[in-house]
Motif scaffolding. Structure first.
Motif, PDB file in Angstrom:
ATOM      1  N   GLU A   1       0.830  -1.202   0.000  1.00 13.09           N
ATOM      2  CA  GLU A   1       0.000   0.000   0.000  1.00 13.09           C
ATOM      3  C   GLU A   1       0.872   1.263   0.000  1.00 13.09           C
ATOM      4  O   GLU A   1       0.592   2.225  -0.717  1.00 13.09           O
ATOM      5  CB  GLU A   1      -0.950   0.003   1.200  1.00 13.09           C
ATOM      6  CG  GLU A   1      -1.984   1.096   1.119  1.00 13.09           C
ATOM      7  CD  GLU A   1      -3.057   0.997   2.193  1.00 13.09           C
ATOM      8  OE1 GLU A   1      -3.820   1.968   2.314  1.00 13.09           O
ATOM      9  OE2 GLU A   1      -3.130  -0.028   2.904  1.00 13.09           O
ATOM     10  N   LEU A   2       1.954   1.252   0.786  1.00 13.82           N
ATOM     11  CA  LEU A   2       2.890   2.383   0.784  1.00 13.82           C
ATOM     12  C   LEU A   2       3.461   2.598  -0.605  1.00 13.82           C
ATOM     13  O   LEU A   2       3.535   3.730  -1.098  1.00 13.82           O
ATOM     14  CB  LEU A   2       4.015   2.146   1.794  1.00 13.82           C
ATOM     15  CG  LEU A   2       5.167   3.162   1.745  1.00 13.82           C
ATOM     16  CD1 LEU A   2       4.673   4.569   2.070  1.00 13.82           C
ATOM     17  CD2 LEU A   2       6.285   2.745   2.686  1.00 13.82           C
ATOM     18  N   SER A   3       3.866   1.520  -1.248  1.00 13.35           N
ATOM     19  CA  SER A   3       4.430   1.616  -2.595  1.00 13.35           C
ATOM     20  C   SER A   3       3.414   2.219  -3.572  1.00 13.35           C
ATOM     21  O   SER A   3       3.753   3.094  -4.378  1.00 13.35           O
ATOM     22  CB  SER A   3       4.880   0.237  -3.074  1.00 13.35           C
ATOM     23  OG  SER A   3       5.482   0.318  -4.328  1.00 13.35           O
ATOM     24  N   ALA A   4       2.162   1.775  -3.475  1.00 13.04           N
ATOM     25  CA  ALA A   4       1.108   2.295  -4.357  1.00 13.04           C
ATOM     26  C   ALA A   4       0.861   3.788  -4.095  1.00 13.04           C
ATOM     27  O   ALA A   4       0.647   4.568  -5.027  1.00 13.04           O
ATOM     28  CB  ALA A   4      -0.179   1.497  -4.170  1.00 13.04           C
ATOM     29  N   ILE A   5       0.905   4.197  -2.824  1.00 11.65           N
ATOM     30  CA  ILE A   5       0.708   5.609  -2.476  1.00 11.65           C
ATOM     31  C   ILE A   5       1.850   6.450  -3.035  1.00 11.65           C
ATOM     32  O   ILE A   5       1.629   7.525  -3.612  1.00 11.65           O
ATOM     33  CB  ILE A   5       0.583   5.787  -0.947  1.00 11.65           C
ATOM     34  CG1 ILE A   5      -0.751   5.213  -0.459  1.00 11.65           C
ATOM     35  CG2 ILE A   5       0.706   7.256  -0.556  1.00 11.65           C
ATOM     36  CD1 ILE A   5      -0.875   5.104   1.053  1.00 11.65           C
ATOM     37  N   ALA A   6       3.084   5.965  -2.888  1.00 11.66           N
ATOM     38  CA  ALA A   6       4.234   6.715  -3.422  1.00 11.66           C
ATOM     39  C   ALA A   6       4.105   6.869  -4.932  1.00 11.66           C
ATOM     40  O   ALA A   6       4.316   7.967  -5.471  1.00 11.66           O
ATOM     41  CB  ALA A   6       5.538   6.005  -3.053  1.00 11.66           C
ATOM     42  N   ASP A   7       3.744   5.787  -5.625  1.00 15.58           N
ATOM     43  CA  ASP A   7       3.562   5.853  -7.082  1.00 15.58           C
ATOM     44  C   ASP A   7       2.476   6.867  -7.451  1.00 15.58           C
ATOM     45  O   ASP A   7       2.642   7.653  -8.388  1.00 15.58           O
ATOM     46  CB  ASP A   7       3.185   4.485  -7.645  1.00 15.58           C
ATOM     47  CG  ASP A   7       4.335   3.487  -7.637  1.00 15.58           C
ATOM     48  OD1 ASP A   7       5.507   3.904  -7.527  1.00 15.58           O
ATOM     49  OD2 ASP A   7       4.048   2.275  -7.741  1.00 15.58           O
ATOM     50  N   ALA A   8       1.365   6.840  -6.712  1.00 15.86           N
ATOM     51  CA  ALA A   8       0.250   7.749  -7.008  1.00 15.86           C
ATOM     52  C   ALA A   8       0.646   9.199  -6.760  1.00 15.86           C
ATOM     53  O   ALA A   8       0.341  10.081  -7.575  1.00 15.86           O
ATOM     54  CB  ALA A   8      -0.969   7.369  -6.169  1.00 15.86           C
ATOM     55  N   LEU A   9       1.324   9.473  -5.641  1.00 17.65           N
ATOM     56  CA  LEU A   9       1.773  10.841  -5.365  1.00 17.65           C
ATOM     57  C   LEU A   9       2.718  11.329  -6.458  1.00 17.65           C
ATOM     58  O   LEU A   9       2.646  12.481  -6.888  1.00 17.65           O
ATOM     59  CB  LEU A   9       2.472  10.911  -4.005  1.00 17.65           C
ATOM     60  CG  LEU A   9       1.581  10.821  -2.776  1.00 17.65           C
ATOM     61  CD1 LEU A   9       2.423  10.681  -1.506  1.00 17.65           C
ATOM     62  CD2 LEU A   9       0.660  12.028  -2.670  1.00 17.65           C
TER      63      LEU A   9
END
Length: 197
Positions: free
Chosen positions: A119-127
């Motif tokens: 989830e952290l990885s997905a958030i970083a990608d989205a940001l």
């Protein structure tokens, strides 16, 4: 962007740090919710230049638990972070080396599990994606924003460029559209944030 930061906050009871589109050691967007005392100590000692988490994020992409980073920490940054309740954490890094996004999160009770890491990885990608600076502004669009930023009114700016006022307004309209801005003031702010002017 707000939704992603809210999701990150829910994952990070100990706080988080997000440096988005870091270029030349300066992020386009930076936010930290780590304890204020830690943020002040970190800034006062310029730990960003000494932090193993930052070194990892600059040199690699992906996601990793803090405890799995095997880099030297001669200044004891991680031990000092733990003194401020930042015991367990994870960091995600994405983007090109010339425009890297690094997001860290922390908690004091346990290691992050694999699902939380994803989830952290997905958030970083989205940001990283939602704050991607535009690269397709024409020199004429940039010059129009520069003149507005210098305080020129439309008539004076048009005269400076040797075009009609309606052509100048059309140029500003196209610039707003390209940046996704509702107003010229917002377009000007975005262009400054993206270091286009």
């Amino acid at each position: 962007m707000v939704r992603y930061l809210q999701n990150l906050e829910a994952l990070a009871p100990g706080g988080y740090s997000a440096g988005v589109h870091i270029r030349f050691a300066s992020p386009l967007y930076m936010r930290s919710t780590y304890p204020v005392a830690w943020q002040e100590l970190y800034a006062a000692n310029n730990y960003a230049l000494r932090d193993p988490l930052v070194f990892w994020g600059i040199s690699k992409t992906g996601v990793i638990r803090w405890s799995e980073i095997n880099l030297p920490d001669p200044f004891g940054v991680m031990a000092k972070a733990a003194d401020h309740g930042l015991t367990y954490g994870a960091v995600a890094s994405c983007g090109k080396i010339t425009s890297r996004t690094i997001v860290g999160m922390s908690r004091d009770d346990r290691e992050y599990n694999d699902a939380e890491m994803q989830e952290l990885s997905a958030i970083a990608d989205a940001l990283h994606e939602v704050t991607e600076p535009p690269t397709d502004l024409t020199p004429a669009m940039v010059e129009a924003l520069r003149l507005v930023g210098r305080g020129f009114r439309h008539t004076a700016a048009a005269a400076e460029l040797g075009i009609s006022e309606s052509a100048f307004k059309a140029r500003l309209s196209a610039t707003r559209e390209r940046l996704g801005a509702k107003t010229t003031a917002e377009a000007l702010r975005m262009a400054r944030e993206f270091r286009l002017i």
